[in-house]
Design an enzyme around this catalytic site. Structure first.
Site, PDB file in Angstrom:
ATOM      1  N   TYR A  22       5.795  -6.681  -6.630  1.00 38.64           N
ATOM      2  CA  TYR A  22       6.121  -8.100  -6.744  1.00 38.64           C
ATOM      3  C   TYR A  22       6.139  -8.572  -8.191  1.00 38.64           C
ATOM      4  O   TYR A  22       6.373  -9.742  -8.453  1.00 38.64           O
ATOM      5  CB  TYR A  22       5.099  -8.938  -5.957  1.00 38.64           C
ATOM      6  N   ASP A  46      -0.437   3.981   6.187  1.00 33.42           N
ATOM      7  CA  ASP A  46       0.250   4.249   7.458  1.00 33.42           C
ATOM      8  C   ASP A  46      -0.766   4.450   8.578  1.00 33.42           C
ATOM      9  O   ASP A  46      -0.637   3.902   9.680  1.00 33.42           O
ATOM     10  CB  ASP A  46       1.224   5.429   7.344  1.00 33.42           C
ATOM     11  N   LYS A  79      -1.987   4.213  -0.738  1.00 31.78           N
ATOM     12  CA  LYS A  79      -1.165   5.401  -0.450  1.00 31.78           C
ATOM     13  C   LYS A  79      -1.342   6.349  -1.632  1.00 31.78           C
ATOM     14  O   LYS A  79      -0.377   6.811  -2.254  1.00 31.78           O
ATOM     15  CB  LYS A  79       0.299   4.958  -0.260  1.00 31.78           C
ATOM     16  N   ASP A 120       1.127  -7.755   2.167  1.00 33.76           N
ATOM     17  CA  ASP A 120       2.180  -8.586   2.751  1.00 33.76           C
ATOM     18  C   ASP A 120       2.464  -8.114   4.182  1.00 33.76           C
ATOM     19  O   ASP A 120       2.506  -8.902   5.128  1.00 33.76           O
ATOM     20  CB  ASP A 120       3.438  -8.445   1.871  1.00 33.76           C
TER      21      ASP A 120
END
Ligand code: NAD
Length: 334
Positions: free
Chosen positions: A123, A203, A170, A227
């Protein structure tokens, strides 16, 4: 008495905000407010979409309650909300996620909090075309940005007497960026031995949240995962109509519902005030007015559980103001 900035917002924002101010007043909140226009409403009055006076007012009062804003096309802003968060360096996006009896959802015992970093990651807006057939976006994670958000999550957990913080990342793939975030999270965690710490790959976290959300407590993560996961979590407890939020920085904090301005219902006195009322509850807790916060939340949850004076999305026929009036009556009778 504390003065707050109130931005009624666009679309259904003004009707939701005035219902909320009535509840705050009836609940005995020790507040005065300064009402400011922004967004489409300001634009239509010939003002800038984000007038300097709005930012000055929030800087002065340090706390704002905000309805949703519509960003008019062609005003040079991608999003007024993002501009406001940047101008005030509101680096925390706080999204509590809780089940309320009477709101249809898959589980009945969820009580978790998503702490999303609000300023970095993809972002940061560093993206460009590479020739005509490729595009690049740069993911920015800093030690300072990671440290302050993780520290906020632990401090929040401590204040709210929560037991566990889970860092979401991640880092197995993005070894530099998410690796840095995870290293910082592990280091900060050692300063809070009273709070359990663990980490999850994003995930797997999505799967876990759908299958066993009640194992989780406070979740902290970089911007993009935040988000996505915060909307996933809102879906677990009944959707955007009931999801409150806050954007918090060192100098100021803005409390607002997660949903948008729902323009198709504007002026119909129809939409659900729950998300903005719960945002006001969060604001009262932030201001230390916990007793009023608890009183409003209790009355609201009872109105929802009874299901008689609730809005269309909760299966009722009440208007926005009738539902707010029911909350006020409940507070007076409690
Ligand atoms: P939206 O949240 O306004 O509406 C989507 C749908 O959700 C609505 O049609 C309605 O069915 C439902 N909904 C939303 N709020 C509800 C409520 N309180 N009670 C009952 N149902 C509700 O999203 P959108 O249509 O994508 O966006 C509309 C405008 O809002 C856009 O201009 C967008 O930029 C803006 N927006 C602002 C914010 C903000 O200010 N924080 C956030 C999101 C979107």
């Amino acid at each position: 008495m504390q003065t707050i900035t109130v931005i009624p917002g666009d679309g259904t924002g003004p009707e939701l905000t005035s219902a909320t101010l009535e509840v705050l007043e009836a609940g005995g909140a020790d507040l005065k407010w300064e009402i400011m226009d922004a967004g489409q409403t300001a634009y239509e009055k010939g003002m800038k979409v984000l007038p300097d006076e709005v930012i000055d007012s929030i800087r002065r009062n340090k706390v704002a309650l905000k309805g949703p804003l519509t960003t008019p096309v062609g005003t040079g802003f991608r999003s007024i909300n993002v501009a406001l968060r940047k101008a005030l360096d509101l680096y925390v996006n706080l999204r509590p996620v809780k089940t309320y009896k009477g709101i249809l959802s898959r589980y009945n015992d969820i009580d978790l909090v998503v702490v999303r970093e609000n300023t970095e990651d993809l972002y940061a807006g560093v993206e460009h075309m590479v020739g005509e057939d490729a595009a690049e976006s740069i993911k920015i994670i800093t030690r300072k940005g990671s440290e302050r958000i993780v520290r906020f999550a632990f401090e929040y957990a401590r204040t709210e007497k929560r037991k566990k913080v889970t860092a979401v990342h991640k880092a197995n793939i993005m070894k530099c960026t998410d690796g840095l975030f995870l290293d910082v999270a592990r280091a900060v965690a050692t300063e809070y031995p009273d709070i359990e710490f663990e980490d999850r790959i994003v995930d797997n976290m999505c799967m876990q949240l759908v299958v066993k959300p009640n194992l989780y407590d406070v979740l902290v993560m970089p911007n993009l995962y935040g988000d996505i996961l915060s909307d996933l979590c809102a879906g677990l407890v009944g959707g955007l109509g009931v999801a409150p939020g806050a954007n918090i920085g060192e100098e100021a904090a803005i409390f607002e519902p997660v949903h948008g301005s729902a323009p198709k219902y504007a002026g119909q006195n129809k939409v659900n005030p729950t998300a903005i009322l719960l945002s006001a509850v969060l604001m009262l807790k932030y201001l230390g007015q916990t007793e009023v916060a608890v009183k409003i939340e209790k009355a609201l949850s009872e109105v929802i559980a009874e299901g008689k004076e609730v809005t269309y999305d909760l299966g009722g026929e009440a208007t926005t103001s009738q539902m707010a009036a029911a909350v006020i009556r409940k507070m007076r009778n409690n």
